[in-house]
Scaffold this motif. Structure first.
Motif, PDB file in Angstrom:
ATOM      1  N   ASN A 136      -2.491  -9.956   7.855  1.00  0.00           N
ATOM      2  CA  ASN A 136      -2.280  -8.557   8.226  1.00  0.00           C
ATOM      3  C   ASN A 136      -1.111  -7.924   7.485  1.00  0.00           C
ATOM      4  O   ASN A 136      -0.981  -6.697   7.484  1.00  0.00           O
ATOM      5  CB  ASN A 136      -2.071  -8.441   9.739  1.00  0.00           C
ATOM      6  N   GLY A 137      -0.280  -8.760   6.844  1.00  0.00           N
ATOM      7  CA  GLY A 137       0.811  -8.220   6.043  1.00  0.00           C
ATOM      8  C   GLY A 137       0.323  -7.307   4.932  1.00  0.00           C
ATOM      9  O   GLY A 137       1.076  -6.473   4.431  1.00  0.00           O
ATOM     10  N   LYS A 138      -0.950  -7.431   4.552  1.00  0.00           N
ATOM     11  CA  LYS A 138      -1.521  -6.530   3.538  1.00  0.00           C
ATOM     12  C   LYS A 138      -1.475  -5.075   3.982  1.00  0.00           C
ATOM     13  O   LYS A 138      -1.470  -4.164   3.159  1.00  0.00           O
ATOM     14  CB  LYS A 138      -3.000  -6.889   3.292  1.00  0.00           C
ATOM     15  N   LEU A 139      -1.491  -4.866   5.292  1.00  0.00           N
ATOM     16  CA  LEU A 139      -1.553  -3.518   5.837  1.00  0.00           C
ATOM     17  C   LEU A 139      -0.169  -2.920   6.073  1.00  0.00           C
ATOM     18  O   LEU A 139      -0.064  -1.812   6.597  1.00  0.00           O
ATOM     19  CB  LEU A 139      -2.329  -3.532   7.157  1.00  0.00           C
ATOM     20  N   HIS A 140       0.861  -3.633   5.695  1.00  0.00           N
ATOM     21  CA  HIS A 140       2.232  -3.152   5.912  1.00  0.00           C
ATOM     22  C   HIS A 140       2.530  -1.979   4.980  1.00  0.00           C
ATOM     23  O   HIS A 140       2.417  -2.078   3.766  1.00  0.00           O
ATOM     24  CB  HIS A 140       3.228  -4.287   5.649  1.00  0.00           C
ATOM     25  N   ILE A 157       0.857  -1.180   0.000  1.00  0.00           N
ATOM     26  CA  ILE A 157       0.000   0.000   0.000  1.00  0.00           C
ATOM     27  C   ILE A 157       0.896   1.233   0.000  1.00  0.00           C
ATOM     28  O   ILE A 157       1.891   1.302   0.717  1.00  0.00           O
ATOM     29  CB  ILE A 157      -0.931  -0.009   1.217  1.00  0.00           C
ATOM     30  N   ALA A 158       0.538   2.223  -0.810  1.00  0.00           N
ATOM     31  CA  ALA A 158       1.442   3.338  -1.080  1.00  0.00           C
ATOM     32  C   ALA A 158       1.762   4.180   0.139  1.00  0.00           C
ATOM     33  O   ALA A 158       2.887   4.650   0.294  1.00  0.00           O
ATOM     34  CB  ALA A 158       0.864   4.213  -2.187  1.00  0.00           C
ATOM     35  N   SER A 159       0.799   4.404   1.033  1.00  0.00           N
ATOM     36  CA  SER A 159       1.030   5.267   2.190  1.00  0.00           C
ATOM     37  C   SER A 159      -0.140   5.145   3.152  1.00  0.00           C
ATOM     38  O   SER A 159      -1.179   4.555   2.826  1.00  0.00           O
ATOM     39  CB  SER A 159       1.174   6.731   1.754  1.00  0.00           C
ATOM     40  N   ASN A 160       0.022   5.723   4.333  1.00  0.00           N
ATOM     41  CA  ASN A 160      -1.084   5.729   5.293  1.00  0.00           C
ATOM     42  C   ASN A 160      -2.280   6.501   4.758  1.00  0.00           C
ATOM     43  O   ASN A 160      -3.427   6.065   4.911  1.00  0.00           O
ATOM     44  CB  ASN A 160      -0.630   6.350   6.612  1.00  0.00           C
ATOM     45  N   THR A 161      -2.032   7.641   4.118  1.00  0.00           N
ATOM     46  CA  THR A 161      -3.155   8.443   3.647  1.00  0.00           C
ATOM     47  C   THR A 161      -3.936   7.728   2.558  1.00  0.00           C
ATOM     48  O   THR A 161      -5.156   7.875   2.468  1.00  0.00           O
ATOM     49  CB  THR A 161      -2.679   9.819   3.148  1.00  0.00           C
ATOM     50  N   VAL A 162      -3.250   6.941   1.724  1.00  0.00           N
ATOM     51  CA  VAL A 162      -3.947   6.145   0.717  1.00  0.00           C
ATOM     52  C   VAL A 162      -4.856   5.129   1.400  1.00  0.00           C
ATOM     53  O   VAL A 162      -6.026   4.957   1.029  1.00  0.00           O
ATOM     54  CB  VAL A 162      -2.940   5.440  -0.216  1.00  0.00           C
ATOM     55  N   LEU A 163      -4.338   4.456   2.421  1.00  0.00           N
ATOM     56  CA  LEU A 163      -5.143   3.459   3.135  1.00  0.00           C
ATOM     57  C   LEU A 163      -6.316   4.119   3.847  1.00  0.00           C
ATOM     58  O   LEU A 163      -7.454   3.638   3.772  1.00  0.00           O
ATOM     59  CB  LEU A 163      -4.261   2.709   4.130  1.00  0.00           C
ATOM     60  N   TYR A 164      -6.065   5.235   4.545  1.00  0.00           N
ATOM     61  CA  TYR A 164      -7.137   5.888   5.297  1.00  0.00           C
ATOM     62  C   TYR A 164      -8.273   6.381   4.391  1.00  0.00           C
ATOM     63  O   TYR A 164      -9.426   6.438   4.810  1.00  0.00           O
ATOM     64  CB  TYR A 164      -6.588   7.084   6.073  1.00  0.00           C
TER      65      TYR A 164
END
Length: 284
Positions: free
Chosen positions: A138-142, A45-52
């Motif tokens: 949960n590795g998806k969220l790394h 995942i590119a960044s926290n803001t992308v995930l959020y």
């Protein structure tokens, strides 16, 4: 890793939704979760803001954020429990790199069981953590430390002289034989690195400088641990086997309520290194 084209990322997020539909169970046993790292996911995942910003992930169901910023007053600087110059980070907590959430709280001066301060142990530090709550994978969220752009994490680091970031790795990633319990110490703060290695060795924990291992060095200035007022911090990569040895019960509730002596030896060593560093630092 290189930036991921949007279609591939959407595919990843759709898959994550399918596997994460069930809420996280606090007592869930996850036998392989200690080894969960970026290697567990084919796409980052590119960044926290992308995930959020993505509706496929819901805070409180798929992931959580916890932090504590302590108040500072102008007459607190010389008090034992006054201004702390360091922040403790767990960018891959919860089920992503198991054990790092509990270590983050304890090193910051809190009891993992109830988040209560442990005043007899000395000062408390600011802390921030991002935690995976998925039932599995949960590795998806790394999100890599260089791409960590959570606003609270960055502001805490930007307002601190020092940062200590906690991570999990496999022995092979650390160029060690399988089954080796060890901690690899990286980051741009060479003084803090040396204090950490010395303090860990003093309590019988195998420790070595990680700056010669590219994947674990933590020397990129963009690494969240190095985004401090001084532009440098430290990063701990803790092998699967060392983390396993810290907890008698491999469940979320078990890790929170019971820890083995090696856990507290590790915590005490990390805190001792930070306090050695802080003792020589002045607030200008």
């Amino acid at each position: 890793m290189p930036a991921i084209p949007a279609p591939s990322r959407r595919t990843l997020l759709a898959a994550a939704t399918a596997t994460a539909a069930a809420p996280f169970l606090a007592g869930l046993t996850v036998p392989d979760a200690y080894a969960a790292t970026a290697a567990a996911s084919d796409v980052e995942i590119a960044s926290n803001t992308v995930l959020y910003a993505d509706p496929s992930f819901v805070e409180g169901t798929h992931y959580a954020r916890r932090h504590r910023r302590h108040a500072m007053f102008d007459d607190d600087r010389d008090k034992r429990h006054g201004f702390a110059k360091s922040v403790i980070l767990a960018p891959h907590g919860g089920g992503i790199e198991i054990g790092t959430s509990e270590l983050c709280l304890a090193i910051a001066g809190y009891d993992p069981k109830d988040n209560a301060p442990r005043p007899a142990q000395g000062p408390v530090f600011d802390y921030w953590m991002f935690e995976g709550l998925l039932k599995e994978d949960n590795g998806k969220l790394h999100i890599t430390s260089t791409n960590c752009d959570d606003h609270v994490a960055r502001s805490l680091c930007a307002g601190s002289l020092n940062a200590l970031s906690l991570h999990g790795c496999k022995p092979e990633q650390a160029q060690l034989p399988a089954g080796t319990p060890a901690v690899l110490v990286g980051g741009l703060n060479a003084t803090l690195r040396s204090y950490l290695v010395a303090e860990f060795k003093a309590v019988g924990i195998r420790a070595q400088d990680a700056t010669g291992i590219a994947a674990l060095a933590g020397t990129d200035p963009e690494n969240i641990a190095n985004r401090t007022m001084l532009g440098k911090g430290a990063q701990l990569e803790i092998t699967t086997d060392l983390r396993k040895s810290m907890f008698p019960h491999n469940t979320a509730e078990g890790r929170k309520t019971a820890q083995n002596p090696v856990f507290w030896d590790f915590v005490g060593a990390a805190r001792a290194a930070l306090q050695r560093l802080e003792a020589g630092q002045k607030i200008l």
